[in-house]
Design a protein around this motif. Structure first.
Motif, short mmCIF file in Angstrom:
data_model
loop_
_atom_site.label_atom_id
_atom_site.label_comp_id
_atom_site.label_asym_id
_atom_site.label_seq_id
_atom_site.Cartn_x
_atom_site.Cartn_y
_atom_site.Cartn_z
N ASP A 314 52.03 66.22 74.92
CA ASP A 314 51.28 65.28 75.76
C ASP A 314 50.65 64.38 75.16
N ILE A 315 51.28 63.02 75.10
CA ILE A 315 50.66 62.19 74.19
C ILE A 315 49.73 61.26 75.34
N GLY A 316 50.07 61.51 76.62
CA GLY A 316 49.01 60.65 77.68
C GLY A 316 49.47 59.28 77.93
N ASP A 317 49.39 59.03 79.35
CA ASP A 317 49.65 57.75 79.89
C ASP A 317 50.93 56.89 79.21
N GLY A 318 52.13 57.28 79.48
CA GLY A 318 53.30 56.50 79.11
C GLY A 318 53.16 56.36 77.45
N GLY A 319 52.58 57.00 76.50
CA GLY A 319 52.60 56.67 75.12
C GLY A 319 53.64 57.35 74.32
N GLY A 320 54.54 58.08 74.73
CA GLY A 320 55.60 58.74 74.05
C GLY A 320 56.37 57.84 73.16
N VAL A 321 56.84 56.77 73.90
CA VAL A 321 57.78 55.72 72.89
C VAL A 321 56.89 55.30 71.83
N GLU A 322 55.58 54.76 72.12
CA GLU A 322 55.01 54.21 71.07
C GLU A 322 54.83 55.28 69.83
N ALA A 323 54.61 56.17 70.21
CA ALA A 323 54.29 57.63 69.27
C ALA A 323 55.50 57.90 68.42
N SER A 324 56.79 57.69 69.36
CA SER A 324 57.86 58.21 68.46
C SER A 324 58.14 56.99 67.47
N LEU A 325 57.84 55.81 67.87
CA LEU A 325 58.00 54.75 66.95
C LEU A 325 57.43 54.81 65.70
N LYS A 326 56.01 55.11 65.91
CA LYS A 326 54.97 55.19 64.68
C LYS A 326 55.63 56.16 63.75
N LEU A 327 56.13 57.47 64.27
CA LEU A 327 56.61 58.50 63.62
C LEU A 327 57.83 58.07 62.95
N GLU A 328 58.53 57.48 63.46
CA GLU A 328 59.82 56.94 62.98
C GLU A 328 59.50 56.18 61.82
N ALA A 329 58.46 55.26 61.52
CA ALA A 329 58.12 54.43 60.67
C ALA A 329 57.61 55.31 59.69
N ALA A 330 57.12 56.58 59.84
CA ALA A 330 56.55 57.39 58.74
C ALA A 330 57.91 58.57 58.42
N ASN A 331 59.10 58.03 58.65
CA ASN A 331 60.28 59.06 58.62
C ASN A 331 60.22 60.41 59.37
N ILE A 332 59.60 60.33 60.43
CA ILE A 332 59.46 61.64 61.20
C ILE A 332 60.08 61.29 62.47
N ILE A 333 61.43 61.83 62.51
CA ILE A 333 62.10 61.64 63.80
C ILE A 333 62.14 62.48 64.91
N ALA A 334 61.72 61.95 66.04
CA ALA A 334 61.59 62.75 67.33
C ALA A 334 61.64 62.07 68.56
N ASN A 335 61.91 62.45 69.83
CA ASN A 335 62.32 61.69 70.95
C ASN A 335 61.14 61.77 71.88
N GLY A 381 45.84 57.97 63.75
CA GLY A 381 45.36 57.08 62.98
C GLY A 381 44.52 57.38 61.66
N LYS A 382 44.83 58.53 61.05
CA LYS A 382 44.19 59.18 59.95
C LYS A 382 44.84 58.77 58.56
N GLU A 383 46.03 58.36 58.68
CA GLU A 383 47.02 58.08 57.54
C GLU A 383 47.63 56.96 57.92
N SER A 384 48.04 56.09 56.94
CA SER A 384 48.66 54.83 57.30
C SER A 384 50.09 55.35 57.36
N VAL A 385 51.16 54.49 57.89
CA VAL A 385 52.70 54.96 58.01
C VAL A 385 53.25 55.09 56.67
N GLU A 386 52.67 54.12 56.04
CA GLU A 386 53.40 54.21 54.61
C GLU A 386 53.04 55.22 53.69
N GLU A 387 51.72 55.84 54.01
CA GLU A 387 51.15 56.88 53.04
C GLU A 387 52.01 58.02 53.56
N ALA A 388 52.02 58.24 54.94
CA ALA A 388 52.64 59.52 55.78
C ALA A 388 54.22 59.45 54.90
#
Ligand SMILES: Cc1ncc(COP(=O)(O)O)c(C=O)c1O
Length: 416
Positions: A314-335, A381-388
């Motif tokens: 549960d990401i909360g308040d419609g945040g699922g799309v943005e969370a999936s985009l952030k993870l994608e930038a860190a090479n973690i693929i989810a929907n 937000g504890k690690e940059s997407v580049e680092e992850a």
């Protein structure tokens, strides 16, 4: 010019392979096939038709295709301990369409979960195409499961021709046993869509809908069941003729290379399915526990989070799309996915994670800690997407081989 374009296409495919070899794939509806399956997928079978039924084809040249399909049927009946199998559907959606076409008439009604409550859009779309009314089954949001008491009331009132259990977002076994008798009261059909959990059922973990009272089971052959993309229907003998004729009407060209790949996957499941499925569920639980400990909100902490391959955050308040985009930038693929309390299917406050593919790469509980750590670090937000991303790529170097098959090989290699 077209020769250059061809090279360009091949280059994109090569780059896709290379890119995905560095990604953690947590899409809950995907998996990777074994080298033997890939071999038959690129065989001459993929150029052929086998119109007609087994050994009574209308098209000629099918002598070995008949032998392959006879074995496919035998292996599937053995694995799933079922009277009848139809492997003609080319996807899980088509399996549902075949079932609706075979077992309902326009004007009937069907009860199944809505998309918001975890059901699949094919429940709604197959109903629409067939001209049957779809009544949503009630969900107990806290349990993230069908509310048995409310469902019984609804089924008695509506008397749906098919009560279809199973879902796209499924954490716990559905109440097949519990709903069997109420469907029997008026002679309805209890069916189960195992698109997601077919591999867990085949592996003997999760639930066994056929033994619990479902008469028809539809599914995809490429999610937790790690075969080629396709569909399957398992049913009691009394429905076999209707299902087979419907499949013949709706599909026509059933992609024989896929059927051969399915037969090989059935052998792999008979040999390794239980070991694989047990590890999938252990991994899902471990991932959920670690995510929870790191401050994220997987659903159902009071119920041990999950008994399937899925973890729903549960990401909360419609945040699922943005969370999936952030993870994608860190090479973690989810929907992203809608949660039952979202206002409409597009809102998507959830994120669905599946561990079946990483399990097939040989990962176990300890690896789930690393995955949870990266997900939490990126989303909080504890690690940059580049680092992850760089940590994920390095981690993935250890997991390039396919397990639970007869001949280990690279998971993401592109031949040529
Ligand atoms: C419950 C359920 N049924 C059917 C399908 C459709 O399967 P396919 O993608 O193979 O068409 C899906 C797909 O995710 C699903 O989750």
């Amino acid at each position: 010019m077209y020769g250059k374009m061809l090279d360009e296409i091949l280059e994109y495919v090569r780059r896709h392979h290379e890119y995905r070899s560095r990604c953690l794939n947590l899409i809950a509806s995907e998996n990777v096939t074994s080298p033997q399956v890939r071999r038959v997928l690129s065989s001459d079978l993929g150029h052929r038709y086998a119109i007609g039924f087994l050994y009574t084809r209308i098209y000629r040249g099918c002598r070995f295709i008949d032998s392959i399909e006879e074995l496919t049927g035998y292996l599937a009946r053995t694995l799933f301990k079922v009277d009848h199998v139809n492997y003609i559907p080319i996807s899980g959606t088509v399996a549902n369409l075949i079932m609706f076409n075979a077992l309902t008439s326009p004007g009937d009604s069907v009860a199944a979960l809505s998309v918001l409550d975890g059901g699949h859009s094919s429940f709604r779309e197959c109903s629409r195409v067939r001209g049957v009314a779809m009544t949503p089954l009630p969900l107990d949001q806290k349990e993230y499961n069908i509310d048995v008491g409310e469902a019984e009331k609804l089924i008695r009132r509506v008397r749906p021709k098919i009560v279809l259990l199973g879902a796209s977002d499924i954490l716990f076994p559905h109440p097949v046993k519990e709903l069997r008798s109420v469907v029997d009261e008026y002679g309805g059909i209890l069916a189960y869509d195992a698109a997601h959990v077919l591999g867990l059922i085949a592996g003997g973990v999760f639930q066994d809908p056929l033994r619990e009272g479902a008469e028809v089971v539809t599914g995809s052959t490429h999610k937790t069941f790690f075969g080629p993309q396709g569909g399957i229907i398992l049913c009691r003998r009394r429905y076999s003729t209707a299902i087979d004729h419907s499949a013949w009407q709706m599909v026509n060209n059933h992609h024989i290379h896929r059927v051969a790949g399915l037969a090989i996957t059935l052998c792999e499941f008979l040999a390794f399915g239980n070991e694989y499925a047990r590890q999938v569920v252990k991994n899902a639980k471990a991932l959920a526990e670690n995510l929870y400990d790191k401050g994220l909100k997987p659903l159902c902490p009071d119920k041990g989070f999950t008994e399937s391959h899925q973890v729903i955050l549960d990401i909360g308040d419609g945040g699922g799309v943005e969370a999936s985009l952030k993870l994608e930038a860190a090479n973690i693929i989810a929907n992203p996915m809608p949660l039952p309390w979202d206002q409409g299917e597009e809102k998507c406050s959830g994120l669905r994670l599946g561990v079946q593919e990483v399990t097939r790469l040989g990962m176990s509980e300890g690896d789930m800690e690393f995955i949870a750590e990266r997900i939490a670090a990126v989303l909080l937000g504890k690690e940059s997407v580049e680092e992850a991303r760089s940590k994920v790529s390095e981690f993935m170097e250890n997991y390039q081989m396919i397990h639970y098959c007869f001949d280990n090989a690279e998971a993401y290699g592109f031949p040529g």
